[in-house]
Scaffold this motif. Sequence first.
Motif, PDB file in Angstrom:
ATOM      1  N   MET A   1       0.839  -1.205   0.000  1.00 28.92           N
ATOM      2  CA  MET A   1       0.000   0.000   0.000  1.00 28.92           C
ATOM      3  C   MET A   1       0.872   1.252   0.000  1.00 28.92           C
ATOM      4  SD  MET A   1      -3.237  -0.252   2.554  1.00 28.92           S
ATOM      5  CE  MET A   1      -4.324  -1.663   2.485  1.00 28.92           C
ATOM      6  N   ASP A   2       0.537   2.231  -0.877  1.00 32.15           N
ATOM      7  CA  ASP A   2       1.266   3.490  -0.855  1.00 32.15           C
ATOM      8  C   ASP A   2       0.675   4.402   0.217  1.00 32.15           C
ATOM      9  OD1 ASP A   2      -1.101   4.438  -1.891  1.00 32.15           O
ATOM     10  OD2 ASP A   2      -0.363   4.543  -3.955  1.00 32.15           O
ATOM     11  N   VAL A   3       1.329   5.551   0.423  1.00 37.80           N
ATOM     12  CA  VAL A   3       0.928   6.465   1.486  1.00 37.80           C
ATOM     13  C   VAL A   3      -0.489   6.989   1.272  1.00 37.80           C
ATOM     14  CG1 VAL A   3       1.438   8.674   2.608  1.00 37.80           C
ATOM     15  CG2 VAL A   3       3.305   7.153   1.937  1.00 37.80           C
ATOM     16  N   SER A   4      -0.831   7.319   0.027  1.00 38.08           N
ATOM     17  CA  SER A   4      -2.158   7.868  -0.256  1.00 38.08           C
ATOM     18  C   SER A   4      -3.262   6.850   0.038  1.00 38.08           C
ATOM     19  CB  SER A   4      -2.251   8.325  -1.715  1.00 38.08           C
ATOM     20  OG  SER A   4      -2.049   7.235  -2.596  1.00 38.08           O
ATOM     21  N   THR A   5      -2.989   5.573  -0.250  1.00 36.86           N
ATOM     22  CA  THR A   5      -3.982   4.524   0.021  1.00 36.86           C
ATOM     23  C   THR A   5      -4.184   4.354   1.514  1.00 36.86           C
ATOM     24  OG1 THR A   5      -3.316   3.350  -1.993  1.00 36.86           O
ATOM     25  CG2 THR A   5      -4.608   2.111  -0.375  1.00 36.86           C
ATOM     26  N   ILE A   6      -3.070   4.343   2.262  1.00 41.18           N
ATOM     27  CA  ILE A   6      -3.168   4.214   3.727  1.00 41.18           C
ATOM     28  C   ILE A   6      -3.920   5.399   4.320  1.00 41.18           C
ATOM     29  CG2 ILE A   6      -1.845   4.169   5.883  1.00 41.18           C
ATOM     30  CD1 ILE A   6       0.375   2.706   4.328  1.00 41.18           C
TER      31      ILE A   6
ATOM     32  N   VAL B   1      -7.431   5.258   6.466  1.00 39.02           N
ATOM     33  CA  VAL B   1      -7.537   5.830   7.815  1.00 39.02           C
ATOM     34  C   VAL B   1      -8.660   6.868   7.864  1.00 39.02           C
ATOM     35  CG1 VAL B   1      -6.359   7.241   9.545  1.00 39.02           C
ATOM     36  CG2 VAL B   1      -5.131   5.383   8.410  1.00 39.02           C
ATOM     37  N   ARG B   2      -8.711   7.741   6.847  1.00 38.92           N
ATOM     38  CA  ARG B   2      -9.741   8.779   6.818  1.00 38.92           C
ATOM     39  C   ARG B   2     -11.138   8.171   6.709  1.00 38.92           C
ATOM     40  NH1 ARG B   2      -8.129  13.590   2.814  1.00 38.92           N
ATOM     41  NH2 ARG B   2     -10.094  14.381   3.636  1.00 38.92           N
ATOM     42  N   ASN B   3     -11.270   7.104   5.918  1.00 37.12           N
ATOM     43  CA  ASN B   3     -12.572   6.433   5.805  1.00 37.12           C
ATOM     44  C   ASN B   3     -12.968   5.783   7.128  1.00 37.12           C
ATOM     45  OD1 ASN B   3     -12.981   7.125   3.127  1.00 37.12           O
ATOM     46  ND2 ASN B   3     -11.974   5.291   2.340  1.00 37.12           N
ATOM     47  N   PHE B   4     -11.970   5.191   7.813  1.00 41.09           N
ATOM     48  CA  PHE B   4     -12.233   4.518   9.090  1.00 41.09           C
ATOM     49  C   PHE B   4     -12.768   5.498  10.125  1.00 41.09           C
ATOM     50  CE2 PHE B   4     -10.766   3.017  13.301  1.00 41.09           C
ATOM     51  CZ  PHE B   4     -11.417   1.784  13.334  1.00 41.09           C
ATOM     52  N   PHE B   5     -12.223   6.727  10.122  1.00 42.99           N
ATOM     53  CA  PHE B   5     -12.623   7.726  11.114  1.00 42.99           C
ATOM     54  C   PHE B   5     -13.675   8.704  10.575  1.00 42.99           C
ATOM     55  CE2 PHE B   5      -8.432   6.495  12.807  1.00 42.99           C
ATOM     56  CZ  PHE B   5      -8.798   6.186  14.107  1.00 42.99           C
TER      57      PHE B   5
ATOM     58  N   PHE C   1     -17.452  -1.510  15.881  1.00 38.23           N
ATOM     59  CA  PHE C   1     -16.832  -2.175  17.030  1.00 38.23           C
ATOM     60  C   PHE C   1     -15.338  -1.848  17.102  1.00 38.23           C
ATOM     61  CE2 PHE C   1     -14.473  -5.928  18.570  1.00 38.23           C
ATOM     62  CZ  PHE C   1     -14.891  -5.932  19.879  1.00 38.23           C
ATOM     63  N   LEU C   2     -14.652  -1.840  15.950  1.00 32.48           N
ATOM     64  CA  LEU C   2     -13.225  -1.520  15.931  1.00 32.48           C
ATOM     65  C   LEU C   2     -12.980  -0.087  16.386  1.00 32.48           C
ATOM     66  CD1 LEU C   2     -12.000  -3.206  12.604  1.00 32.48           C
ATOM     67  CD2 LEU C   2     -11.731  -4.037  14.955  1.00 32.48           C
ATOM     68  N   ARG C   3     -13.844   0.834  16.000  1.00 33.79           N
ATOM     69  CA  ARG C   3     -13.705   2.218  16.461  1.00 33.79           C
ATOM     70  C   ARG C   3     -13.932   2.311  17.964  1.00 33.79           C
ATOM     71  NH1 ARG C   3     -15.792   7.001  12.580  1.00 33.79           N
ATOM     72  NH2 ARG C   3     -14.965   8.114  14.386  1.00 33.79           N
ATOM     73  N   LEU C   4     -14.845   1.507  18.478  1.00 35.26           N
ATOM     74  CA  LEU C   4     -15.083   1.444  19.918  1.00 35.26           C
ATOM     75  C   LEU C   4     -13.830   0.943  20.643  1.00 35.26           C
ATOM     76  CD1 LEU C   4     -16.782   1.298  22.541  1.00 35.26           C
ATOM     77  CD2 LEU C   4     -17.643  -0.904  21.736  1.00 35.26           C
ATOM     78  N   VAL C   5     -13.225  -0.120  20.142  1.00 36.05           N
ATOM     79  CA  VAL C   5     -12.009  -0.666  20.742  1.00 36.05           C
ATOM     80  C   VAL C   5     -10.894   0.375  20.709  1.00 36.05           C
ATOM     81  CG1 VAL C   5     -10.193  -2.412  20.495  1.00 36.05           C
ATOM     82  CG2 VAL C   5     -12.598  -3.058  20.216  1.00 36.05           C
ATOM     83  N   PHE C   6     -10.772   1.082  19.592  1.00 29.66           N
ATOM     84  CA  PHE C   6      -9.758   2.136  19.467  1.00 29.66           C
ATOM     85  C   PHE C   6      -9.946   3.187  20.561  1.00 29.66           C
ATOM     86  CE2 PHE C   6      -8.559   6.350  17.897  1.00 29.66           C
ATOM     87  CZ  PHE C   6      -7.214   6.146  17.598  1.00 29.66           C
TER      88      PHE C   6
END
Length: 571
Positions: free
Chosen positions: A1-6, A10-14, A330-335
């Motif tokens: 994965m390149d930096v833009s993909t990561i 991350v932005r989609n996750f949050f 659930f993953l966001r809750l754990v975070f």
Amino acid sequence: MDVSTITSVVRNFFSLETLDTRLHAPSSIERKNAIIAKANIQSKWNTLEYKIYGIIFVIAVPLMAKTAIEASNENNPNYPKFKHLLSQGWLFGREVDNSDTQYKFFRDNLPMLGGMILIHFACRQAATSVYPALKRTKFDFIYGMLFLLTAHGTNSIKILIHLGINYLIGKIVVEKSNKKTAILLTWVYGISTLFFNDYFRDHSVGISFIDKGWKGIISRWDVFFNFTLLRMLSFNLDYLERREKSNETSNERGDKSSEYDLLTSNLDDRSRLTAPLPITDYSGTNYLAYVLYTPLFIAGPIITFNDFIYQSNYKSCPSVKNWKRTFIYFLRLVFCILVMEFILHFMYVVAVSKTNAWEGNSPFQISMVGMFNLNIIWLKLLIPWRILRFWALLDGIDPPENMIRCMDNNYSALAFWRAWHRSFNKWVTRYIYIPLGGGGYYRFINMLCVFSFVAIWHDIELKLLIWGWLIVIFLLPEILATFFFKRYESTWWYNYVCAAGAVVNIWMMMIANLFGFCLGQDGTLKLLKEMFSTVGGIEFFLTASGALFVGVQIMYELRQDEMRRGISVRC
């Protein structure tokens, strides 16, 4: 994965969309395009201005965390003053600051809560397998009654009496009188219960079985009754609204046609608030199933009666059928739990505040003790609410998300209240603010009524009532400034003037909350004295204001990103 993909992952996750489908772009193409049209077409992230902001941001945020750690860890000269409040932790052999009473109760009982979720989930699956035709609300009624008895023991009788009186007001008064009288009595009785419970909670009722019987797992039943009250009021007000829309001659035909419409249509979150439920759905069984719904009984989030019954007996929301969405939630809750644990293991700011152990600290250090205290307050509310909402999502009910913005991602006092305890905000908007006229000529009076109820609902204290009135007064400058400067929205300097105003707003909100919830009078006065009477303090104030200005500009662009996707949550 390149930096833009990561970065994209991350932005989609949050993003807001992973929290609640209510925060998605509207399904109406016309409404979505109207939101997009208001956004800046070009993103500013790659401009020189925002690259400079990015550098400042990358330097300032870690420095803030480092300062909070230095002001509260074992190397600080004040450590002996608060060491007794620390206990053995589990991260890297460090001690943990578990001295906040509210969060300590939740943190210590987290395994029990996990067990309750598993038992409830297993019972639901078993009941559905054995009795496929069993209505969800029938199960919720039975399980809710058992849970009520387990949670509050003989005190359950007091709660059931309140529930019964409220139900009779909604059902009988409207038969004998009219809708306005029923609404008035509903509110009078509802608010009266807050005063009644506060005054009589320690008084015996004179019945040995109740006074000396088992009080359940949670003996202080009155603490959580406030959430029960919101559901009581919602049932009555939804029923009275629905009854007004129906009439005796069309009721029999309307029940069947309404049920058919509900079974064949997918209503969005706004439409579910006024879902055309058959009048027979406003029954005692459904009322108790809703009020005592186990995943949300203790602390919410709050869902209206109409929305709950629609999701329970007619159409599930698409989000609760999407296990991928639930897992990401659930993953966001754990975070969030891990972030809280990191703060409690490395920043002993709660213990510092409890013991006033900031002698010799710089204004920057004192302010960071206060700021991370506020973050802990935000997290200690967010985590239980998200666990309870996750429980409801597992069970097939989708209540509103309570916290949609990070506490540090706020620059407007008005928008802050829309994002903080959002389900409660939506509740008071639907049942108090809009019925009183909303944002018309009497907006100020309507806001006073809303915040008066909010204050009384939290606790029966004069200082909280004054707090509610002061909030309305503090909101006025922002409302007036927004009204005045809106005409200059297209000018190049508009965002910078707004950002400068937002910095003032943030300072006011921080100082008010530091005074009320973290540093108290002594700590806040010490911070202000150090900040404006010393060279170092003035340097800190100017530097911090500059950093806040940068933060506000980043917040603006984050919201512009959302609007370019057709999302506007007005906070």
